[in-house]
Design an enzyme around this catalytic site. Sequence first.
Site, PDB file in Angstrom:
ATOM      1  N   HIS A  96      47.501  37.152 105.770  1.00 50.45           N
ATOM      2  CA  HIS A  96      47.590  35.880 104.733  1.00 50.45           C
ATOM      3  C   HIS A  96      46.222  35.567 104.452  1.00 50.45           C
ATOM      4  O   HIS A  96      46.042  34.737 103.191  1.00 50.45           O
ATOM      5  CB  HIS A  96      48.146  34.724 105.630  1.00 50.45           C
ATOM      6  CG  HIS A  96      49.547  34.953 105.477  1.00 50.45           C
ATOM      7  ND1 HIS A  96      50.479  33.859 105.578  1.00 50.45           N
ATOM      8  CD2 HIS A  96      50.423  36.022 105.499  1.00 50.45           C
ATOM      9  CE1 HIS A  96      51.852  34.405 105.512  1.00 50.45           C
ATOM     10  NE2 HIS A  96      51.655  35.691 105.649  1.00 50.45           N
ATOM     11  N   HIS A 264      55.507  44.495 109.035  1.00 54.18           N
ATOM     12  CA  HIS A 264      56.852  44.079 109.497  1.00 54.18           C
ATOM     13  C   HIS A 264      57.416  44.970 110.877  1.00 54.18           C
ATOM     14  O   HIS A 264      58.421  44.773 111.385  1.00 54.18           O
ATOM     15  CB  HIS A 264      58.213  43.982 108.699  1.00 54.18           C
ATOM     16  CG  HIS A 264      57.841  42.801 107.593  1.00 54.18           C
ATOM     17  ND1 HIS A 264      58.858  42.632 106.793  1.00 54.18           N
ATOM     18  CD2 HIS A 264      56.784  41.821 107.503  1.00 54.18           C
ATOM     19  CE1 HIS A 264      58.315  41.443 105.637  1.00 54.18           C
ATOM     20  NE2 HIS A 264      57.250  41.295 106.555  1.00 54.18           N
TER      21      HIS A 264
END
Length: 726
Positions: A96, A264
Amino acid sequence: MEKSKKGKCQVMHGANTDTGSSVMSWWPNALNLDILHQHDTKTNPLGQDFNYREEFKKLDLNAVKNELKKLMTDSQEWWPADWGHYGGFMIRMAWHSAGTYRVADGRGGSNTGNQRFAPLNSWPDNVNLDKARRLLWPIKKKYGNKLSWADLFILAGNMAYESMGFKTFGFAGGREDIWHPEKDIYWGAEKEWLEPTKARYSDDQDRESLENPLAAVQMGLIYVNPEGVDGNPDPLRTAKDVRMTFKRMAMNDEETVALTAGGHTVGKCHGNGDASVLGPKPEEADLEEQGFGWKNPKGKGHSEDTVSSGLEGAWSSKPDRWNHTYFHLLLNHEWESVKSPAGAWQWEPINMKEEDKPFDAHIPGVRRNPIMTDADMALKMDPEYRKISERFYNDPAYFEEVFARAWFKLTHRDLGPKSRYLGPDVPQEDLIWQDPVPAVDYTLSEAEIEDLKKKLLNSGLSQTELISTAWDSARTFRGSDFRGGANGARIRLAPQKDWVGNEPERLQKVLAKLEEIQQSLEKKVSIADLIVLGGTAAVEKAAQQAGVDIKVPFSPGRGDATAQMTDAESFSDLEPIHDGFRNWVKKDYAVKPEELLLDRTQLMGLTAPEMTVLIGGMRVLETNHGGTKHGVFTDKAGELTNDFFVNLTDMSYTWKPVSDDLYQIIDRKTNQVKWTATRVDLVFGSNSVLRAYAELYAQDDNKEKFVKDFVAAWTKVMNQDRFDLK
């Protein structure tokens, strides 16, 4: 006047006008120069003599890496680690940090450590990353000035992967921290977090109409909505958002699939609770929270009661280590859309074997359904993404290689060329997205430089042609991601050689002459150096013609890139659609030309005084695009005089609008038109701050100061991409 469609211009209307809550907001259309004052030295406690690059070289990087790996399994009672390992948490923080980068203007990304400040520290998509940064504090405290927060964020992500069994491609330091919010970056026009996506699309059905320069689909998200477009599950529609937002972050389809799957593979989503009861975000929380936000009053407030994204569950069977179960689960099971405990849409498998399910992150012995976001399901249902996913599934080694490279690109995209990379873990391979430039194998003596200047000035090319070409070559530099600039002479390659702003016909004439000169030299000098030296020699001569004897500095050492070293598609984002310094706008935009000028000035790393003196000098040097006379307020065109400012501030004239962007300068006595001007010209007389600078340079005692300041600003522009000089 025809205006462009929403999304075509890379600067949002109003971004550089004062619409805030300051006293100046009484005049909402006033030009706001704050974007040029970002990161003022007064906010930096380290002082102007601090050199981070030198400090980083003193860092024991291996020691830091070892401490980070130990941290991953040192679960803290105040924020326990999932499965006893902070790896997924640290990877999300690094992701992020880097993921806000967008190619349109190079802003965002991990290069400044801006995740510490608003608005990023309080974005909905960054829920609970305040805890990840606080977990890193003991390491930052120990290594201090030798390790920036910006570098630490990315290194922590790398070490998270390595401690979980994955070999990363490498790491480079060199990111310098900022010390206050980048409040002038345009993140979108919305007034509320997560407003429907139509707020930034000119056509909600056309997902490619996402407003430039934005990459994320909603205010407060890094990428796309994990529940689906506007929270409505539809993987095929989400696939369009995924493709566009990753493209605007410089990623192709293969890199997009690799990053999604690799990110993920480890960690989990958190949504085991009621998101509506979470406390204020960090920037608005009470003093006693000490910078923490999103306090959860339910249950433990953490561990199995953690609420972040609102989705709940892991993506793979073994989320506490690197593994290859992500594609196995995604492709070999049927999935249905269900609601998480927090009420968010997520996809869960139908009739999955117990042994394929991951263990609960905090409750021993309990297995849970894995989950997929709408973006994950897009990798299965979009035909092109499906082909890539199947290839990765069938060839795990290839997937690992692609992911390692894509992760390195994600986390280093805005660090700039390889010459800025620091540390022993820098990969030796030159990557095309790093915009490589070959090193030169020559030096030039002062005598040789003077001889070259004479050749250039006597080449038959005009001073204007030489100055304009040098400027066009250098003006592409962006301090946001350190791309562009004169080094490499890519102005002679596609796509730059054909850009309208570079006046291709004039450019080819100049390049042909420079190549002719190059071929005649006993010591071969790069075209990149000849371009800059030609402009430098012409500026020096123009100053002498104005009566100021000054030497314009020149530093040789630029290389010439080849087409094979140039990712032509990625360079399309650097194409100028305006250049106030050459008094040109490609077409009419909703954004005013003077606002466009401020945006370009900030990207070039220039201050308001530097912008002012350059405008005044470029006008009298007759460098306007297409040879227009707008703003050439002088009868001695070609000489580096302060006449632009003298005549701009002279009350012998009146100013009459002819159109939205054209004015006549009329002699009060004769009522005759003396000159013409654009908005960019006249803003230096109308804006009170810019007029103060203009009056300074118009003074009788500042003719020489004007020349010296112009030369200093010119030299800065020519050398902005010369990191070997800094």
